[in-house]
Scaffold this motif. Structure first.
Motif, PDB file in Angstrom:
ATOM      1  N   PHE A 227       0.846  -1.180   0.000  1.00 53.19           N
ATOM      2  CA  PHE A 227       0.000   0.000   0.000  1.00 53.19           C
ATOM      3  C   PHE A 227       0.885   1.234   0.000  1.00 53.19           C
ATOM      4  O   PHE A 227       1.886   1.313   0.713  1.00 53.19           O
ATOM      5  N   VAL A 228       0.520   2.212  -0.829  1.00 53.91           N
ATOM      6  CA  VAL A 228       1.276   3.449  -0.984  1.00 53.91           C
ATOM      7  C   VAL A 228       0.345   4.618  -0.686  1.00 53.91           C
ATOM      8  O   VAL A 228      -0.852   4.556  -0.991  1.00 53.91           O
ATOM      9  N   TYR A 229       0.884   5.668  -0.103  1.00 52.40           N
ATOM     10  CA  TYR A 229       0.053   6.834   0.202  1.00 52.40           C
ATOM     11  C   TYR A 229       0.091   7.817  -0.956  1.00 52.40           C
ATOM     12  O   TYR A 229       1.127   7.997  -1.617  1.00 52.40           O
ATOM     13  N   GLY A 230      -1.050   8.455  -1.201  1.00 57.10           N
ATOM     14  CA  GLY A 230      -1.142   9.500  -2.212  1.00 57.10           C
ATOM     15  C   GLY A 230      -1.879  10.700  -1.653  1.00 57.10           C
ATOM     16  O   GLY A 230      -2.836  10.548  -0.886  1.00 57.10           O
ATOM     17  N   SER A 231      -1.413  11.909  -2.002  1.00 57.19           N
ATOM     18  CA  SER A 231      -2.055  13.124  -1.496  1.00 57.19           C
ATOM     19  C   SER A 231      -1.657  14.309  -2.368  1.00 57.19           C
ATOM     20  O   SER A 231      -0.854  14.173  -3.295  1.00 57.19           O
ATOM     21  N   THR A 232      -2.185  15.468  -2.036  1.00 58.56           N
ATOM     22  CA  THR A 232      -1.733  16.698  -2.673  1.00 58.56           C
ATOM     23  C   THR A 232      -0.356  17.087  -2.132  1.00 58.56           C
ATOM     24  O   THR A 232       0.092  16.580  -1.102  1.00 58.56           O
ATOM     25  N   THR A 233       0.279  18.009  -2.839  1.00 67.34           N
ATOM     26  CA  THR A 233       1.590  18.490  -2.390  1.00 67.34           C
ATOM     27  C   THR A 233       1.467  19.219  -1.060  1.00 67.34           C
ATOM     28  O   THR A 233       2.342  19.116  -0.197  1.00 67.34           O
ATOM     29  N   ARG A 234       0.388  19.951  -0.885  1.00 64.97           N
ATOM     30  CA  ARG A 234       0.194  20.675   0.381  1.00 64.97           C
ATOM     31  C   ARG A 234       0.037  19.723   1.557  1.00 64.97           C
ATOM     32  O   ARG A 234       0.481  20.030   2.672  1.00 64.97           O
ATOM     33  N   SER A 235      -0.596  18.578   1.336  1.00 65.70           N
ATOM     34  CA  SER A 235      -0.727  17.623   2.439  1.00 65.70           C
ATOM     35  C   SER A 235       0.625  17.050   2.835  1.00 65.70           C
ATOM     36  O   SER A 235       0.897  16.833   4.014  1.00 65.70           O
ATOM     37  N   MET A 236       1.478  16.826   1.844  1.00 62.67           N
ATOM     38  CA  MET A 236       2.841  16.397   2.154  1.00 62.67           C
ATOM     39  C   MET A 236       3.557  17.481   2.954  1.00 62.67           C
ATOM     40  O   MET A 236       4.299  17.189   3.899  1.00 62.67           O
ATOM     41  N   ALA A 237       3.297  18.739   2.600  1.00 64.63           N
ATOM     42  CA  ALA A 237       3.904  19.859   3.327  1.00 64.63           C
ATOM     43  C   ALA A 237       3.382  19.932   4.759  1.00 64.63           C
ATOM     44  O   ALA A 237       4.124  20.300   5.681  1.00 64.63           O
ATOM     45  N   ARG A 238       2.118  19.607   4.966  1.00 63.57           N
ATOM     46  CA  ARG A 238       1.565  19.585   6.331  1.00 63.57           C
ATOM     47  C   ARG A 238       2.317  18.575   7.200  1.00 63.57           C
ATOM     48  O   ARG A 238       2.657  18.852   8.348  1.00 63.57           O
ATOM     49  N   PHE A 239       2.558  17.407   6.648  1.00 67.22           N
ATOM     50  CA  PHE A 239       3.288  16.400   7.417  1.00 67.22           C
ATOM     51  C   PHE A 239       4.714  16.869   7.698  1.00 67.22           C
ATOM     52  O   PHE A 239       5.231  16.706   8.810  1.00 67.22           O
ATOM     53  N   GLY A 240       5.350  17.485   6.707  1.00 64.38           N
ATOM     54  CA  GLY A 240       6.684  18.025   6.921  1.00 64.38           C
ATOM     55  C   GLY A 240       6.715  19.077   8.003  1.00 64.38           C
ATOM     56  O   GLY A 240       7.636  19.129   8.831  1.00 64.38           O
ATOM     57  N   LEU A 241       5.677  19.919   8.045  1.00 58.91           N
ATOM     58  CA  LEU A 241       5.586  20.959   9.062  1.00 58.91           C
ATOM     59  C   LEU A 241       5.412  20.350  10.453  1.00 58.91           C
ATOM     60  O   LEU A 241       6.006  20.820  11.433  1.00 58.91           O
ATOM     61  N   LEU A 242       4.606  19.298  10.550  1.00 66.87           N
ATOM     62  CA  LEU A 242       4.444  18.597  11.829  1.00 66.87           C
ATOM     63  C   LEU A 242       5.788  18.096  12.336  1.00 66.87           C
ATOM     64  O   LEU A 242       6.129  18.250  13.516  1.00 66.87           O
ATOM     65  N   MET A 243       6.578  17.523  11.450  1.00 66.36           N
ATOM     66  CA  MET A 243       7.861  16.972  11.867  1.00 66.36           C
ATOM     67  C   MET A 243       8.891  18.072  12.114  1.00 66.36           C
ATOM     68  O   MET A 243       9.772  17.916  12.969  1.00 66.36           O
ATOM     69  N   TYR A 244       8.787  19.182  11.409  1.00 65.80           N
ATOM     70  CA  TYR A 244       9.649  20.324  11.718  1.00 65.80           C
ATOM     71  C   TYR A 244       9.418  20.774  13.158  1.00 65.80           C
ATOM     72  O   TYR A 244      10.355  21.163  13.869  1.00 65.80           O
ATOM     73  N   ASN A 245       8.160  20.715  13.609  1.00 67.25           N
ATOM     74  CA  ASN A 245       7.820  21.141  14.968  1.00 67.25           C
ATOM     75  C   ASN A 245       7.890  19.985  15.967  1.00 67.25           C
ATOM     76  O   ASN A 245       7.236  20.016  17.007  1.00 67.25           O
ATOM     77  N   LYS A 246       8.667  18.964  15.638  1.00 67.53           N
ATOM     78  CA  LYS A 246       8.972  17.850  16.542  1.00 67.53           C
ATOM     79  C   LYS A 246       7.727  17.105  17.009  1.00 67.53           C
ATOM     80  O   LYS A 246       7.619  16.680  18.163  1.00 67.53           O
TER      81      LYS A 246
END
Length: 358
Positions: A227-246
């Motif tokens: 199984f592979v995840y698919g989303s918009t680019t902004r959703s990928m950015a949301r996850f990146g932002l979550l991880m930026y904020n630890k």
């Protein structure tokens, strides 16, 4: 004479005080707060290249390179705000695209969430949750494999058997768990572990504990044996932002900081450039997928040393750079017809990004 000198000094001091009082030193600019977009809707604050003091002349060469290299979506966040958002080759802000192995970091994150909820312990053996016989190894060897071994690619399972297939017949013994690093899709067994431990389907637990809490869209879909995840680019950015904020979304803890720190730190002593399904830049050496060769130096020499990364087939990228307060996303087709998660594209891309602010 001494009285004259004294008077002159006194007058000079008075003039200095007067000058300082009428032209006070500028107040320091307050630190800009970290921004999180609303959980729903299309609102997302932006920040201009000019306001950051970046070089406008470096923007077009970066965009030209991204388009040339078959990119589809590209975003740069600084302090959570969108600085660049561009789409290419028929892609749009509302178009979903696959994460490929960049989505391994979603599994890592959900594993940490399940552990903080007391559903599992990553130091426990995998068979404790999904039963024995999930590999073709002997029981003694299979029971050496912990959930942490799956997170760190150190299961010891043969890494070239039948490609992506993770059926028991394909999961064959190569070395004792913890003694060998090899890139392998056996990590997906963590999704079975979480489903069993939570009593929910993988999709339900993922959506409830992560996707919906940070406003992501997208879904898991079948691709080959996985199984592979698919989303918009902004959703990928949301996850990146979550991880930026630890692991925190605004003031809400999604993933505890202790696990986040473990996940984004060298996880074993074989591949120093690997955490819990995250790639780590700036280490003394690293391994590439499908290779046992130790390569000296940083994975992406032109990129910041503190960067940690989610990297997927055909150059799907999440770069998180704490020192720059940046998250960078790239989605698209393979830049150079190279299917590995890592390629020379990364280094050249970072030279173009560096030109924005250096």
């Amino acid at each position: 004479m001494s009285k004259i000198i004294y008077s002159l000094l006194f007058a000079f001091l008075c003039m200095s005080c007067s000058s300082e009082s009428t032209n006070p030193a500028p107040m320091p600019t307050p630190t800009e707060t970290l921004y999180f977009p609303p959980l729903s809707g299309i609102t997302w604050e932006t920040k201009s290249i000019v306001s950051l003091g970046w070089k406008q002349a470096a923007v077009q060469p970066l965009l030209d390179y991204l388009e040339l290299k078959h990119s589809k979506g590209f975003i740069i966040l600084v302090n959570g705000r969108i600085v660049m958002e561009n789409y290419f080759n028929g892609h749009a802000a509302t178009t979903n695209w696959y994460w490929a192995s960049a989505g391994k970091t979603l599994t890592s994150t959900i594993t940490g969430i399940a552990q903080q909820e007391g559903l599992l312990n990553i130091n426990n053996k995998v068979s404790q949750y999904i039963g024995t016989g999930w590999t073709s190894e002997t029981l003694a060897k299979e029971n050496l494999i912990t959930c942490k071994n799956l997170l760190t690619m150190s299961s010891g399972i043969e890494d070239i058997a039948n490609g992506d297939d993770v059926s028991p017949a394909s999961l064959q013994y190569k070395a004792d768990a913890g003694t060998r690093w090899a890139y392998h899709n056996v990590y997906v067994k963590l999704q079975d572990v979480i489903a069993q431990a939570s009593g929910q389907t993988w999709n339900t637990y993922f959506n409830t504990k992560l996707r919906d809490k940070i406003g992501m869209d997208g879904a898991w879909f079948q691709s080959g044996n996985n199984f592979v995840y698919g989303s918009t680019t902004r959703s990928m950015a949301r996850f990146g932002l979550l991880m930026y904020n630890k692991g925190k979304w605004d003031n809400t803890v999604i993933l505890n900081e202790n696990y986040f720190t473990e996940a984004t730190t060298t996880s074993q002593n074989i591949n120093l450039g690997y955490g819990y399904l995250w790639w780590l830049n700036g280490k003394a050496s690293y391994h590439l997928p499908q290779s046992q060769l130790t390569i000296p130096g940083s994975i992406i020499p032109s990129a910041p040393n503190d960067m940690f990364m989610a990297l997927g087939k055909n150059d799907q990228k999440i770069y998180v750079i704490p020192s720059k307060k940046m998250v960078v996303i790239r989605m698209g087709d393979a830049a150079d017809n190279v299917n590995l998660a890592l390629s020379d594209f990364d280094d050249v891309l970072w030279q173009k990004i560096n030109a924005l602010y250096q």
